[in-house]
Scaffold this active site. Structure first.
Site, PDB file in Angstrom:
ATOM      1  N   ASN A  37     -24.013 -12.071 -68.344  1.00  0.00           N
ATOM      2  CA  ASN A  37     -24.969 -13.189 -68.395  1.00  0.00           C
ATOM      3  C   ASN A  37     -25.495 -13.550 -67.001  1.00  0.00           C
ATOM      4  OD1 ASN A  37     -22.784 -14.424 -67.254  1.00  0.00           O
ATOM      5  ND2 ASN A  37     -22.743 -16.187 -68.628  1.00  0.00           N
ATOM      6  N   GLY A  41     -22.413 -12.328 -61.808  1.00  0.00           N
ATOM      7  CA  GLY A  41     -22.843 -10.941 -61.627  1.00  0.00           C
ATOM      8  C   GLY A  41     -24.290 -10.918 -61.154  1.00  0.00           C
ATOM      9  N   LEU A  77     -14.281  -7.214 -68.538  1.00  0.00           N
ATOM     10  CA  LEU A  77     -14.123  -7.718 -67.168  1.00  0.00           C
ATOM     11  C   LEU A  77     -14.879  -9.016 -66.919  1.00  0.00           C
ATOM     12  CD1 LEU A  77     -14.129  -4.313 -66.827  1.00  0.00           C
ATOM     13  CD2 LEU A  77     -13.668  -5.054 -64.527  1.00  0.00           C
ATOM     14  N   ASN A 103     -14.049 -12.898 -78.611  1.00  0.00           N
ATOM     15  CA  ASN A 103     -15.181 -12.120 -79.136  1.00  0.00           C
ATOM     16  C   ASN A 103     -15.030 -10.633 -78.834  1.00  0.00           C
ATOM     17  OD1 ASN A 103     -16.689 -13.991 -80.484  1.00  0.00           O
ATOM     18  ND2 ASN A 103     -17.860 -14.607 -78.677  1.00  0.00           N
ATOM     19  N   TYR A 149      -8.933 -21.231 -64.021  1.00  0.00           N
ATOM     20  CA  TYR A 149      -8.901 -19.766 -64.002  1.00  0.00           C
ATOM     21  C   TYR A 149      -7.518 -19.250 -64.434  1.00  0.00           C
ATOM     22  CZ  TYR A 149      -9.621 -14.987 -62.372  1.00  0.00           C
ATOM     23  OH  TYR A 149      -9.735 -13.620 -62.304  1.00  0.00           O
ATOM     24  N   ARG A 190     -14.634 -15.849 -51.500  1.00  0.00           N
ATOM     25  CA  ARG A 190     -13.376 -15.119 -51.329  1.00  0.00           C
ATOM     26  C   ARG A 190     -13.231 -14.724 -49.860  1.00  0.00           C
ATOM     27  NH1 ARG A 190     -13.352 -11.933 -57.047  1.00  0.00           N
ATOM     28  NH2 ARG A 190     -15.595 -12.081 -56.795  1.00  0.00           N
TER      29      ARG A 190
END
Ligand code: UDP
Length: 314
Positions: A37, A41, A77, A103, A149, A190
C-alpha cells in the site's frame, strides 16, 4: 521446489526487505505479485522491475481482502518496521500485523500453499537472556511505545500457529534481527540509514543514550538467502535469522564515520523508552536446520550500503 517456476505473492514487496527479496526471486526465474500500500514501501524501490514481464504490482492494503489469482506461495513481509514510522502510524502498524496477517493466512489456506511470515527479534523485547534463542518467550511491555510493533508481531506468530494447528496451513516463521542494505529509506529512523544519511549530508550522528546499547546487523543479501531457504524447506519455525556479530551503537557510529570519511561529530540524545540494551541472535538452529550462516561482514555490507546511499541521495 528450487528449479520449478513459482508464482509468489510478496506482501510488502516495495519495502526494504521485500524489494530485495523480489529481485532475488526474479533472478531465480520465478513470477512475483507484489502487493504493497506504499505507506512505508516506495514505488521507486521496484520501478526498475516494472519492465520485467514476470513481475506484477498491485497497490493495495492487505488489511482488505483481495483475489490474487493463482499463487504457489506467500511471502508475508508487509509491516511497519521502523520505530519512527510505527510511532507515527501506530494503528496501521497494528492492523497490518494482525488483520493483514490473518488475510494472508486465509489466502494461503484457500490456495493450499505455504506462507512465510516475517516475524521479528522484537518479540523478545527487553530480553533477559543473551544471546536470544528461539525457546525464550520474551519480555515485552504490553502498553509501552514499542508495544504496537512488538505485540503485533507476537500476535502474528500466534495467529500463524493457530492456522497451522486448526487448518493445517503450511507455514514458516522467521524472526528477523536487525538487517540493513540498499533500498532502505535514507534517514528512516533506523540507526544505519540515519548514520549513513547524517554522514553523507554533513550532519552530526544522533546517538540515543550513551551508545553502549548493542545490536547485531545482518547484510540484506544474507537475510534474503535465509528467507528463501526457509520458504523452500518444510520447516515451521520460529527460527532466528541474523548475524551474531555484536556492536555497540557508539562502535557503529565510529565505523560508519570512518567508512564515509567524516569526522566523528556526535549529538547525544535521550534514549527512547523500552530501548533494548542488548540484542544478538543465537543462530545454531538455522545453521543446523537450513545450513545457513551470514557471510558478509558488517564493514563490507556497510560499504555496499554507503555506495547505494550516495547515489540515492544525489
Ligand atoms: N539509535 C541511535 N541513533 C539513531 C537511531 C537509532 O542511537 O539515530 C539507536 C536506537 O536507540 C537503538 C539502536 O540504535 O538502540 C537501533 O535502533 P533501530 O531503530 O535501528 O532498531 P531497533 O531499536 O528496533 O533494534
Amino acid at each position: 521446489m528450487g528449479d520449478t517456476q513459482m508464482r509468489y505473492l510478496v506482501s510488502g514487496g516495495a519495502g526494504f526487505i521485500g524489494s530485495n527479496l523480489v529481485r532475488q526471486l526474479c533472478k531465480d526465474g520465478h513470477k512475483v505479485l507484489i502487493v504493497d500500500n506504499l505507506i512505508t514501501g516506495r514505488y521507486s524501490n521496484i520501478v526498475d522491475l516494472a519492465v520485467n514481464s514476470r513481475v506484477e504490482f498491485i497497490e493495495h492494503d492487505i488489511v482488505e481482502s483481495f483475489e490474487p489469482g493463482h499463487i504457489d506461495g506467500v511471502y508475508h513481509l508487509a509491516s511497519i518496521g521502523s520505530v519512527y514510522q510505527y510511532l507515527k502510524n501506530p494503528i496501521e502498524a497494528m492492523r497490518v500485523d494482525s488483520l493483514g496477517t490473518e488475510n494472508m493466512l486465509e489466502l494461503a489456506r484457500r490456495k493450499e500453499c505455504r506462507l512465510f511470515l516475517a516475524s521479528s527479534s522484537k518479540i523478545y523485547g527487553i530480553s533477559e537472556v543473551h544471546p536470544q534463542k528461539e525457546d525464550y518467550w520474551g519480555y515485552v511491555n504490553p502498553i509501552g511505545m514499542r508495544s504496537v510493533y512488538d505485540e503485533s508481531k507476537r500476535y502474528a506468530e500466534a495467529v500463524t500457529m493457530a492456522y497451522r494447528r486448526k487448518y493445517g496451513v503450511d507455514v514458516g516463521i522467521a524472526r528477523i534481527f536487525n538487517t540493513f542494505g540498499p533500498y532502505m529509506v535514507p534517514g528512516d529512523g533506523r540507526v544505519i540509514p540515519n548514520f549513513i544519511t547524517q554522514g553523507l549530508t554533513g550532519e552530526p550522528f544522533t546517538i540515543y543514550g550513551d551508545g553502549s546499547q548493542t545490536r547485531s546487523f545482518c547484510y540484506v543479501d544474507d537475510t534474503i538467502r535465509a528467507l528463501i531457504k526457509l520458504m523452500e524447506s518444510g520447516y515451521e519455525g520460529p527460527i532466528n535469522i541474523g548475524n551474531p556479530e555484536e556492536f555497540s551503537i557508539k562502535d557503529l557510529a565510529d565505523i560508519i564515520s570512518d567508512l564515509v570519511g567524516v569526522s566523528k561529530i556526535y549529538e547525544y540524545l535521550a534514549l527512547p523508552d523500552d530501548d533494548p540494551p542488548k540484542r544478538k541472535p543465537d543462530i545454531s538452529l538455522v545453521k543446523s536446520l537450513l545450513g545457513w550462516k551470514p557471510e558478509i561482514p558488517l564493514k563490507e555490507g556497510l560499504e555496499r550500503t554507503i555506495r547505494w546511499f550516495r547515489k540515492e541521495l544525489q
